[in-house]
Write an enzyme that holds these catalytic residues in place. Sequence first.
Site, PDB file in Angstrom:
ATOM      1  N   GLU A  70      12.906  22.284 -22.605  1.00 17.34           N
ATOM      2  CA  GLU A  70      12.037  23.454 -22.802  1.00 17.34           C
ATOM      3  C   GLU A  70      12.465  24.283 -24.009  1.00 17.34           C
ATOM      4  O   GLU A  70      13.656  24.458 -24.267  1.00 17.34           O
ATOM      5  CB  GLU A  70      12.086  24.328 -21.540  1.00 17.34           C
ATOM      6  CG  GLU A  70      10.868  25.194 -21.395  1.00 17.34           C
ATOM      7  CD  GLU A  70      10.937  26.079 -20.165  1.00 17.34           C
ATOM      8  OE1 GLU A  70       9.882  26.380 -19.621  1.00 17.34           O
ATOM      9  OE2 GLU A  70      12.050  26.484 -19.768  1.00 17.34           O
TER      10      GLU A  70
ATOM     11  N   GLN B  92       1.230  16.964 -12.727  1.00 14.83           N
ATOM     12  CA  GLN B  92       1.832  18.094 -12.011  1.00 14.83           C
ATOM     13  C   GLN B  92       0.830  19.231 -11.950  1.00 14.83           C
ATOM     14  O   GLN B  92       0.144  19.519 -12.936  1.00 14.83           O
ATOM     15  CB  GLN B  92       3.107  18.542 -12.766  1.00 14.83           C
ATOM     16  CG  GLN B  92       3.926  19.573 -12.020  1.00 14.83           C
ATOM     17  CD  GLN B  92       5.243  19.912 -12.720  1.00 14.83           C
ATOM     18  OE1 GLN B  92       5.884  19.061 -13.334  1.00 14.83           O
ATOM     19  NE2 GLN B  92       5.641  21.168 -12.617  1.00 14.83           N
TER      20      GLN B  92
ATOM     21  N   ARG C  23     -22.871  33.461   0.560  1.00 15.83           N
ATOM     22  CA  ARG C  23     -21.529  33.258   1.127  1.00 15.83           C
ATOM     23  C   ARG C  23     -20.430  33.570   0.131  1.00 15.83           C
ATOM     24  O   ARG C  23     -19.292  33.869   0.505  1.00 15.83           O
ATOM     25  CB  ARG C  23     -21.359  31.786   1.560  1.00 15.83           C
ATOM     26  CG  ARG C  23     -22.317  31.342   2.625  1.00 15.83           C
ATOM     27  CD  ARG C  23     -22.252  29.829   2.781  1.00 15.83           C
ATOM     28  NE  ARG C  23     -22.650  29.139   1.545  1.00 15.83           N
ATOM     29  CZ  ARG C  23     -22.564  27.822   1.360  1.00 15.83           C
ATOM     30  NH1 ARG C  23     -22.083  27.043   2.321  1.00 15.83           N
ATOM     31  NH2 ARG C  23     -22.963  27.282   0.219  1.00 15.83           N
TER      32      ARG C  23
ATOM     33  N   LYS D 262      -2.185  21.366 -20.816  1.00 17.23           N
ATOM     34  CA  LYS D 262      -2.346  22.219 -19.628  1.00 17.23           C
ATOM     35  C   LYS D 262      -3.797  22.662 -19.477  1.00 17.23           C
ATOM     36  O   LYS D 262      -4.433  23.056 -20.460  1.00 17.23           O
ATOM     37  CB  LYS D 262      -1.460  23.468 -19.749  1.00 17.23           C
ATOM     38  CG  LYS D 262       0.024  23.164 -19.827  1.00 17.23           C
ATOM     39  CD  LYS D 262       0.862  24.384 -20.179  1.00 17.23           C
ATOM     40  CE  LYS D 262       2.283  23.956 -20.536  1.00 17.23           C
ATOM     41  NZ  LYS D 262       3.099  25.047 -21.104  1.00 17.23           N
TER      42      LYS D 262
ATOM     43  N   ASN E 159       0.641  23.361 -11.042  1.00 16.60           N
ATOM     44  CA  ASN E 159       1.499  24.542 -10.883  1.00 16.60           C
ATOM     45  C   ASN E 159       0.677  25.732 -10.428  1.00 16.60           C
ATOM     46  O   ASN E 159      -0.523  25.839 -10.734  1.00 16.60           O
ATOM     47  CB  ASN E 159       2.151  24.914 -12.225  1.00 16.60           C
ATOM     48  CG  ASN E 159       3.090  23.840 -12.730  1.00 16.60           C
ATOM     49  OD1 ASN E 159       3.601  23.049 -11.953  1.00 16.60           O
ATOM     50  ND2 ASN E 159       3.310  23.814 -14.027  1.00 16.60           N
TER      51      ASN E 159
ATOM     52  N   HIS F  39       6.083  29.414 -24.056  1.00 18.47           N
ATOM     53  CA  HIS F  39       6.853  28.227 -23.695  1.00 18.47           C
ATOM     54  C   HIS F  39       6.262  26.946 -24.267  1.00 18.47           C
ATOM     55  O   HIS F  39       5.049  26.833 -24.414  1.00 18.47           O
ATOM     56  CB  HIS F  39       6.896  28.082 -22.166  1.00 18.47           C
ATOM     57  CG  HIS F  39       7.503  29.255 -21.461  1.00 18.47           C
ATOM     58  ND1 HIS F  39       7.250  29.553 -20.153  1.00 18.47           N
ATOM     59  CD2 HIS F  39       8.343  30.217 -21.904  1.00 18.47           C
ATOM     60  CE1 HIS F  39       7.925  30.631 -19.792  1.00 18.47           C
ATOM     61  NE2 HIS F  39       8.590  31.057 -20.852  1.00 18.47           N
TER      62      HIS F  39
ATOM     63  N   TYR G 208      -2.457  25.702 -12.841  1.00 22.73           N
ATOM     64  CA  TYR G 208      -2.680  24.839 -14.003  1.00 22.73           C
ATOM     65  C   TYR G 208      -2.170  23.436 -13.757  1.00 22.73           C
ATOM     66  O   TYR G 208      -1.167  23.218 -13.089  1.00 22.73           O
ATOM     67  CB  TYR G 208      -2.097  25.421 -15.300  1.00 22.73           C
ATOM     68  CG  TYR G 208      -0.678  25.920 -15.259  1.00 22.73           C
ATOM     69  CD1 TYR G 208      -0.371  27.148 -14.673  1.00 22.73           C
ATOM     70  CD2 TYR G 208       0.353  25.194 -15.856  1.00 22.73           C
ATOM     71  CE1 TYR G 208       0.936  27.624 -14.661  1.00 22.73           C
ATOM     72  CE2 TYR G 208       1.653  25.668 -15.854  1.00 22.73           C
ATOM     73  CZ  TYR G 208       1.931  26.884 -15.247  1.00 22.73           C
ATOM     74  OH  TYR G 208       3.227  27.357 -15.230  1.00 22.73           O
TER      75      TYR G 208
ATOM     76  N   ASP H 212      12.914  34.738 -21.019  1.00 24.62           N
ATOM     77  CA  ASP H 212      11.916  35.131 -22.016  1.00 24.62           C
ATOM     78  C   ASP H 212      12.375  36.349 -22.822  1.00 24.62           C
ATOM     79  O   ASP H 212      12.036  36.479 -24.006  1.00 24.62           O
ATOM     80  CB  ASP H 212      10.564  35.405 -21.339  1.00 24.62           C
ATOM     81  CG  ASP H 212       9.896  34.112 -20.863  1.00 24.62           C
ATOM     82  OD1 ASP H 212      10.351  33.024 -21.283  1.00 24.62           O
ATOM     83  OD2 ASP H 212       8.942  34.183 -20.082  1.00 24.62           O
TER      84      ASP H 212
ATOM     85  N   HIS I 293       2.688  28.310 -25.188  1.00 28.26           N
ATOM     86  CA  HIS I 293       1.720  28.979 -24.311  1.00 28.26           C
ATOM     87  C   HIS I 293       2.367  30.159 -23.583  1.00 28.26           C
ATOM     88  O   HIS I 293       3.537  30.086 -23.178  1.00 28.26           O
ATOM     89  CB  HIS I 293       1.195  27.964 -23.275  1.00 28.26           C
ATOM     90  CG  HIS I 293       0.369  28.571 -22.199  1.00 28.26           C
ATOM     91  ND1 HIS I 293       0.706  28.544 -20.874  1.00 28.26           N
ATOM     92  CD2 HIS I 293      -0.796  29.260 -22.276  1.00 28.26           C
ATOM     93  CE1 HIS I 293      -0.209  29.162 -20.161  1.00 28.26           C
ATOM     94  NE2 HIS I 293      -1.131  29.613 -20.987  1.00 28.26           N
TER      95      HIS I 293
HETATM   96  C1  TDO Z   1       7.578  25.775 -15.132  1.00 27.84           C
HETATM   97  C2  TDO Z   1       8.400  25.279 -13.927  1.00 27.84           C
HETATM   98  C3  TDO Z   1       9.396  26.086 -13.387  1.00 27.84           C
HETATM   99  N1  TDO Z   1      10.135  25.654 -12.345  1.00 27.84           N
HETATM  100  C4  TDO Z   1      11.178  26.530 -11.798  1.00 27.84           C
HETATM  101  C5  TDO Z   1      12.280  26.850 -12.768  1.00 27.84           C
HETATM  102  C6  TDO Z   1      12.646  28.287 -12.468  1.00 27.84           C
HETATM  103  O1  TDO Z   1      13.702  28.330 -11.524  1.00 27.84           O
HETATM  104  C7  TDO Z   1      11.408  28.890 -11.833  1.00 27.84           C
HETATM  105  C8  TDO Z   1      10.650  29.826 -12.782  1.00 27.84           C
HETATM  106  O2  TDO Z   1      10.476  29.134 -14.014  1.00 27.84           O
HETATM  107  P1  TDO Z   1       9.942  29.895 -15.301  1.00 27.84           P
HETATM  108  O3  TDO Z   1      10.548  31.251 -15.358  1.00 27.84           O
HETATM  109  O4  TDO Z   1      10.151  28.997 -16.469  1.00 27.84           O
HETATM  110  O5  TDO Z   1       8.385  30.017 -14.960  1.00 27.84           O
HETATM  111  P2  TDO Z   1       7.223  30.494 -15.935  1.00 27.84           P
HETATM  112  O6  TDO Z   1       7.736  31.571 -16.822  1.00 27.84           O
HETATM  113  O7  TDO Z   1       6.053  30.789 -15.111  1.00 27.84           O
HETATM  114  O8  TDO Z   1       6.982  29.192 -16.825  1.00 27.84           O
HETATM  115  C9  TDO Z   1       5.683  28.795 -17.156  1.00 27.84           C
HETATM  116  O9  TDO Z   1       5.178  29.691 -18.127  1.00 27.84           O
HETATM  117  C10 TDO Z   1       3.869  29.380 -18.601  1.00 27.84           C
HETATM  118  C11 TDO Z   1       3.514  30.373 -19.684  1.00 27.84           C
HETATM  119  C12 TDO Z   1       3.695  27.976 -18.998  1.00 27.84           C
HETATM  120  O10 TDO Z   1       2.955  27.627 -19.943  1.00 27.84           O
HETATM  121  C13 TDO Z   1       4.344  26.957 -18.119  1.00 27.84           C
HETATM  122  O11 TDO Z   1       4.339  25.667 -18.702  1.00 27.84           O
HETATM  123  C14 TDO Z   1       5.729  27.369 -17.702  1.00 27.84           C
HETATM  124  O12 TDO Z   1       6.590  27.282 -18.827  1.00 27.84           O
HETATM  125  O13 TDO Z   1      10.568  27.792 -11.472  1.00 27.84           O
HETATM  126  C15 TDO Z   1       9.923  24.416 -11.769  1.00 27.84           C
HETATM  127  O14 TDO Z   1      10.604  24.022 -10.797  1.00 27.84           O
HETATM  128  N2  TDO Z   1       8.928  23.628 -12.286  1.00 27.84           N
HETATM  129  C16 TDO Z   1       8.159  24.010 -13.344  1.00 27.84           C
HETATM  130  O15 TDO Z   1       7.248  23.245 -13.784  1.00 27.84           O
END
Ligand code: TDO
Length: 180
Positions: free
Chosen positions: A141, A46, A23, A70, A48, A61, A130, A167, A117
């Site tokens: 942050e 949390q 399967r 994580k 994600n 980050h 994650y 970034d 990370h």
């Molecule tokens: C990370 C995060 C973002 N957001 C929102 C904020 C923003 O408007 C949108 C996109 O956020 P970012 O561009 O920071 O997403 P991203 O670049 O994917 O951030 C992530 O990167 C990786 C490498 C990690 O290790 C994570 O901990 C996190 O920092 O999502 C949340 O609401 N909650 C969250 O936990």
Amino acid sequence: MNVIASDLSGVLEIRPKVFSDERGFFVETWQSEHYCSLGLPERFVQDNHSFSVKGTLRGLHFQKKFPQGKLIYAVTGEVFDVVVDIRRDSPTFGSWCSFRLSEKRCNQLWIPPGFAHGFLTLSPSAHIIYKCTDFYHPEDEGSICWNDPTLSISWPICDSPLLSKKDAAAPRFSEALKSL
Ligand SMILES: Cc1cn([C@H]2C[C@H](O)[C@@H](COP(=O)(O)OP(=O)(O)O[C@H]3O[C@@H](C)C(=O)[C@@H](O)[C@H]3O)O2)c(=O)[nH]c1=O
């Protein structure tokens, strides 16, 4: 489950047992007794999920007052995942290591609190999920530029990755850590 320790203390690659049949497959991606016996905390607050197209680089980050542990897993595709030790009292402070996480390997990466990370998407796209030990605190942050010359991370296939504006403007390692 196989567990491979990395050069950075506390960072583990976890290869859970995959049950394959006609399967498809089944895998446990979190089981508190098993994972806690490896030293992971029981409490994650949390979950994600991010989707990225090939060449996307997210990171590097970290959170300062509220560092997050994580547990990372690639549901589809493959990523080159990087962790940087930013624990000031660590003998490997400033060192990084990398892992390929993929849907084929079904492997996971445990990153304890205290690391920066990031990951680069190698496949046409990738869904990454994650679990985090602390909440997202945007005001807390920090970020480090992916191509910091001191860290000198060997990103594969990466001349001009797809970056968020945040970034693309991230400071160098030395600058970023002044706020820690
Ligand atoms: C990370 C995060 C973002 N957001 C929102 C904020 C923003 O408007 C949108 C996109 O956020 P970012 O561009 O920071 O997403 P991203 O670049 O994917 O951030 C992530 O990167 C990786 C490498 C990690 O290790 C994570 O901990 C996190 O920092 O999502 C949340 O609401 N909650 C969250 O936990």
